[in-house]
Design a protein around this motif. Structure first.
Motif, mmCIF file in Angstrom:
data_model
loop_
_atom_site.group_PDB
_atom_site.id
_atom_site.type_symbol
_atom_site.label_atom_id
_atom_site.label_comp_id
_atom_site.label_asym_id
_atom_site.label_seq_id
_atom_site.Cartn_x
_atom_site.Cartn_y
_atom_site.Cartn_z
ATOM 1 N N PRO A 193 1.614 -14.592 16.163
ATOM 2 C CA PRO A 193 0.907 -15.549 15.359
ATOM 3 C C PRO A 193 1.094 -15.350 14.031
ATOM 4 O O PRO A 193 0.835 -16.432 13.341
ATOM 5 C CB PRO A 193 -0.501 -15.235 16.109
ATOM 6 N N THR A 230 3.281 -14.381 11.906
ATOM 7 C CA THR A 230 4.417 -14.671 11.177
ATOM 8 C C THR A 230 5.414 -15.929 11.586
ATOM 9 O O THR A 230 5.904 -16.825 11.190
ATOM 10 C CB THR A 230 5.449 -13.647 11.273
ATOM 11 N N GLY A 231 4.860 -16.384 12.945
ATOM 12 C CA GLY A 231 5.591 -17.511 13.625
ATOM 13 C C GLY A 231 6.831 -17.242 14.334
ATOM 14 O O GLY A 231 7.581 -17.996 14.833
ATOM 15 N N ILE A 276 4.910 -16.065 20.626
ATOM 16 C CA ILE A 276 5.382 -15.781 19.007
ATOM 17 C C ILE A 276 4.435 -14.869 18.619
ATOM 18 O O ILE A 276 3.513 -14.372 19.157
ATOM 19 C CB ILE A 276 5.445 -17.367 18.494
#
Length: 458
Positions: free
Chosen positions: A61, A63-64, A59
């Protein structure tokens, strides 16, 4: 020896382009710290457990957002390829996906690896020595199954163990010699020069066998070069095409068609053979042809064996005599091939007295089995050892081995004839140069030359 960098590196280890899967390697002290920032496991198993495979998502980190669904395999130090914490990230093989995962790794603390840096770290961390490093390099560049087999044989570490034992034996005699020279007042037993001479001769004989096997390994790893020599229009290019089973070289009735050397590899038995078609040997008609003939001479000098090609349908010409002289003076294995056997023969076979000779017709496809058999015979007669005995050395290692042999030969000649302090200098040089063969005394510049041949990600 260079200091080992302590940062964390990452690189794509699979070839560029689209594929089902791509592999990214990460190695260094922060490997798992970096992955924890950007990899979320799909199960309840704690990350990272040693020697485990995890399925999950890479991912971004901040923004997810998911960059990819992938597998991560963990190899904690010191039981990894590099001897450091190492992880292998198996992503989908779309270059866009691979690039995004690499960007995230670099953004969160990794550095892009240099060529061969993973293997360099393995060497510096004691996971392999230079002989095993060379085997890895040769395995990556192998073009035939026999070349790959030769490299794999060396990865068992037996050549490395041999060099280490030889070096220790020389070191033992060097220590005794220096002790008797530096501490005579301590009643250290005097050196028995007769015993030392016998031991040095034994070591020298063993090391000469090792060097011979290394020369054999170099020949096979590069492909046994066999140069085709002949006057223009004798049929060299036709013979090359015939041996390859395809039209590789241009063939016309115009003399001097081949202006440069052409190389192609084929298997003869279990050995890779590199056939080299050359420009016709004669007085050059222009500057371009002169350059081609110079390259013919160079190819003949570098070849393992020579095949002289003669037009059997015509009487011997002055250019044929030039070729014959080159064959007889080469000191190499030689085969004289009388081409165009499908036509009435006018050449006198007696001019080939003392040479291995046979007849072929490249046009009609006659005589190839006999030619392959003749090539197999000269390979067998050359003294090439079996694959299990061959050694692979890099250029720097070969030079070091030659220097070690020369130092031991001086020591062998000097025992009883030179001062013992001079003898100690020769033994010390042999120890030092053998250390450069297996990497125990290698310098930074040599390491740079060795590892620059590796690809990124290895």
């Amino acid at each position: 020896m260079s200091k080992l960098k302590i940062d964390t590196i990452a690189a794509v280890s699979t070839p560029a382009g689209r594929s089902a899967i791509s592999l990214i390697r990460v190695s260094g002290p922060d490997t798992f710290k970096i992955l924890k920032k950007m990899f979320i496991t799909g199960g309840k198993k704690t990350f990272p457990l040693p020697y485990s495979v995890y399925f999950g998502s890479v991912i971004e980190p901040e923004t997810g957002l998911v960059a990819d669904k992938c597998l991560v395999t963990t190899f904690p130090a010191p039981r990894s390829y590099t001897g450091e914490d190492l992880a292998e990230v198996s992503t989908h093989g779309n270059p866009l996906v691979v690039s995004r995962v690499m960007q995230l790794l670099l953004k969160h603390g990794a550095r892009a690896a240099e060529a061969g840096e993973f293997t360099r770290r393995a060497f510096l961390n004691g996971k392999m020595d230079l002989l095993e490093v060379e085997a890895v390099s040769q395995l990556l560049s192998a073009n035939t199954s026999s070349q790959a087999r030769l490299a794999l044989n060396q990865l068992d570490g037996l050549p490395s163990q041999f060099v280490a034992r030889i070096r220790d034996r020389i070191m033992h005699h060097l220590v005794q010699l220096e002790a008797s020279l530096n501490f005579p007042e301590d009643a250290i037993e005097a050196i028995d020069e007769h015993l030392l001479a016998r031991e040095i001769k034994k070591i020298l004989a063993e090391l000469e066998i090792f060097a011979r096997n290394a020369r054999s390994g170099a020949l096979v790893a590069d492909g046994l070069k066999i140069a085709l020599l002949g006057r223009p229009n004798s049929g060299k290019s036709s013979l090359m095409n015939y041996m390859l089973g395809r039209d590789r070289a241009i063939v016309t009735e115009i003399a001097g068609t081949t202006r440069d050397t052409l190389e192609e590899t084929l298997m003869v038995g279990e050995y890779p053979v590199k056939i080299i078609d050359t420009a016709g040997m004669r007085q050059p008609g222009d500057r371009i042809e002169a350059i081609g003939i110079e390259r013919t001479s160079k190819a003949a000098d570098e070849a393992f064996a020579l095949i002289g090609v003669f037009d059997g349908s015509q009487p011997v010409k002055a250019e044929d005599e030039i070729v014959l002289d080159r064959l007889r003076q080469s000191g190499k294995p030689v085969i004289a091939v009388l081409n165009k056997s499908d036509l009435p023969q006018q050449i006198n076979p007696e001019i080939f007295a003392g040479l291995r000779q046979l007849s072929v017709s490249a046009l009609k496809g006659q005589g190839l089995p006999e030619l392959q058999k003749a090539i197999s015979q000269i390979i067998a007669e050359s003294g090439l050892s079996g694959y299990e005995e061959m050694i692979l050395l890099g250029a720097q290692q070969s030079v070091a081995l030659d220097k070690a042999l020369a130092a031991l030969e001086r020591a062998d000649r000097g025992i009883g004839n030179i001062y013992q302090d001079m003898l100690a200098i020769d033994l010390e040089e042999a120890v030092r140069e053998l250390g450069r063969v297996n990497g125990e005394t290698v310098d930074v510049n040599t390491l740079d030359l060795i590892f620059e041949r590796f690809c990124i990600g290895k």
